[in-house]
Design an enzyme around this catalytic site. Structure first.
Site, PDB file in Angstrom:
ATOM      1  N   LYS A 210     -13.818  25.255 -67.516  1.00  0.00           N
ATOM      2  CA  LYS A 210     -14.861  24.903 -66.548  1.00  0.00           C
ATOM      3  C   LYS A 210     -14.350  24.489 -65.253  1.00  0.00           C
ATOM      4  CE  LYS A 210     -13.826  20.400 -67.270  1.00  0.00           C
ATOM      5  NZ  LYS A 210     -13.599  19.177 -66.427  1.00  0.00           N
TER       6      LYS A 210
ATOM      7  N   ARG B 295     -12.547  16.104 -58.969  1.00  0.00           N
ATOM      8  CA  ARG B 295     -11.542  16.450 -58.074  1.00  0.00           C
ATOM      9  C   ARG B 295     -11.483  17.867 -58.067  1.00  0.00           C
ATOM     10  NH1 ARG B 295      -6.777  13.925 -62.201  1.00  0.00           N
ATOM     11  NH2 ARG B 295      -8.534  12.512 -62.400  1.00  0.00           N
TER      12      ARG B 295
ATOM     13  N   VAL C  61      -3.742  15.002 -60.153  1.00  0.00           N
ATOM     14  CA  VAL C  61      -3.759  16.530 -60.855  1.00  0.00           C
ATOM     15  C   VAL C  61      -4.980  17.219 -60.655  1.00  0.00           C
ATOM     16  CG1 VAL C  61      -3.416  17.972 -62.841  1.00  0.00           C
ATOM     17  CG2 VAL C  61      -1.979  15.911 -62.442  1.00  0.00           C
TER      18      VAL C  61
END
Length: 334
Positions: A192, A256, A280
Site C-alpha cells: 500500500k 510520509r 524512513v
C-alpha cells in the site's frame, strides 16, 4: 512484578506502541541504536517527534539490546524494513527466540524479495515460525498516541502466540482483530505504501479526489493480484490490512509516503525527497522489490511499475503519468 516487554526501535511508531503497552501496565524497555535519541528520551522525557506526549513511567530506554530483551515475555520490533535483518542478526546472538516476536514494520527486502517474517525465519530457523506475529492495519502513530480509536489486525501461525499478542495490544480504543493469513497481512501493509506515493504525486499535480480514488481502487487491484500469486487469501486485502491501511495511507496528510510522492511531483529527486521527509519512506524501498517480483512472476502492475521507473530509472514523471492514462481499459473485475 510487572510483565516485561522488549521493544526494538524507537521511531515514532515504535514509541507509539511501546507507550500503549506501558499504559496497559507492562514494563516496557525500548531499545534504539542511536545513543543521542536514547539520552534525549531519558533526560527530556519526550519523544522528539511527539514532544507534547509525556513518557509513561512504565517505559524506559536503553542502547543495550541484552538489557532490553533479558527476561522479556514478548519482543516487538519497529525498525525499518532495511534494518530488520541486522537487528535480527544481533538479536540472534542474545536469544534463540522462545517468546512471541511481533513484527510491526511494513516492507519487502530489496534484492532478496523476502517478507520481514521470512527474514526472521531465515536467521532464527524454521522453529521461530511458531513465535512470529505480525501487526498491521490503518494506524497513524500520532492519532494512536492521542488515544483516537483505531482498528488493526494481528496475525500469527501459532494459535497460542496469536492469543498472547492479541491480549497484549487490545484496548477499548486500539481494536485488534485476529487474522490467520500472516503473509497476506504482511503484503497488504508493504504494497500500500507504493500506491500512497502515487497518490502523493497525484496530489502534487492537483489532479483531485476523483483521480486519487481511481488510484486507490486500481492500486488495490494490483495488490490483490500480487498477493494472490504469492498464495495469500484475497479477502485479507479487502480488510484492515489491505483496504483499510491503503485508505489511511493514501488520504492522510500525516502519511510520509504520500508526502514523499508530493515532493517527487514537485521535482525532488529520490534522495532529496527522502532527506526532506527526514524519516524512513518504506514505499520507496519496497517499490524496487515489488517491481522485481512482479516482473519475475509476470504480474501486470502498472502503478507499481510507474513508481519504480520514476524513482529508479529516472523516467520523466509526466511521461509516467501519460503512460498510465493511455493504457487500454478492460472490463473491471476485482
Amino acid at each position: 512484578m510487572k510483565e516485561k516487554i522488549a521493544y526494538l526501535g524507537m521511531g515514532i511508531w515504535g514509541f507509539c506502541l511501546a507507550s500503549l503497552l506501558a499504559h496497559k501496565g507492562y514494563r516496557v524497555v525500548g531499545w534504539a541504536r542511536n545513543p543521542e535519541l536514547v539520552a534525549q528520551l531519558q533526560t527530556e522525557h519526550r519523544h522528539p517527534q511527539a514532544p507534547d506526549m509525556p513518557i509513561h513511567p512504565n517505559l524506559s530506554f536503553t542502547t543495550d539490546m541484552v538489557e532490553a530483551v533479558d527476561g522479556a515475555s514478548m519482543i516487538v520490533e519497529a525498525v525499518s524494513s532495511a534494518g530488520i535483518r541486522p537487528v535480527s542478526k544481533q538479536l540472534k546472538t542474545i536469544t534463540d527466540l522462545k517468546v512471541p516476536f511481533v513484527i510491526t514494520s511494513k516492507g519487502i527486502e530489496q534484492h532478496t524479495g523476502l517478507l520481514l517474517s521470512e527474514i526472521v525465519v531465515e536467521i532464527f530457523g524454521s522453529q521461530a515460525s511458531r513465535y512470529l506475529g505480525y501487526l498491521s492495519g490503518p494506524s497513524i502513530a500520532r492519532e494512536v498516541l492521542k488515544g483516537c480509536p483505531c482498528s488493526v489486525v494481528i496475525s500469527a501461525y501459532d494459535p497460542d502466540t496469536l492469543k498472547k499478542i492479541h491480549h497484549a495490544f487490545l484496548t477499548p480504543k486500539f481494536r485488534v482483530y485476529p487474522n490467520s493469513d500472516l503473509k497476506g497481512v504482511a503484503l497488504g501493509g508493504a504494497l500500500k505504501n507504493i500506491i500512497a506515493i502515487a497518490c502523493g504525486i497525484s496530489d502534487g499535480f492537483q489532479f483531485g479526489d476523483n483521480a486519487k480514488s481511481g488510484l486507490v481502487t486500481r492500486g488495490l487491484h494490483e495488490i490483490r493480484k500480487f498477493a494472490t500469486i504469492m498464495d495469500c487469501r484475497p479477502d485479507t486485502l479487502y480488510g484492515l490490512a489491505g483496504l483499510g491501511d491503503l485508505c489511511t495511507t493514501c488520504f492522510s496528510s500525516l502519511s510520509r509516503n504520500t508526502r514523499f510522492g508530493k515532493l517527487i511531483a514537485q521535482g525532488f529527486t529520490l534522495e532529496q525527497a527522502k532527506a526532506e521527509i527526514g524519516m524512513v519512506v518504506e514505499g520507496a524501498y519496497t517499490a524496487l522489490s515489488a517491481y522485481q517480483i512482479a516482473k519475475h512472476h509476470k504480474i501486470d502492475m502498472p502503478i507499481t511499475t510507474g513508481i519504480y521507473r520514476v524513482l529508479y530509472e529516472n523516467l520523466d514523471i509526466k511521461e509516467g503519468i501519460a503512460a498510465l492514462l493511455q493504457r487500454n481499459t478492460k472490463e473491471e473485475y476485482l
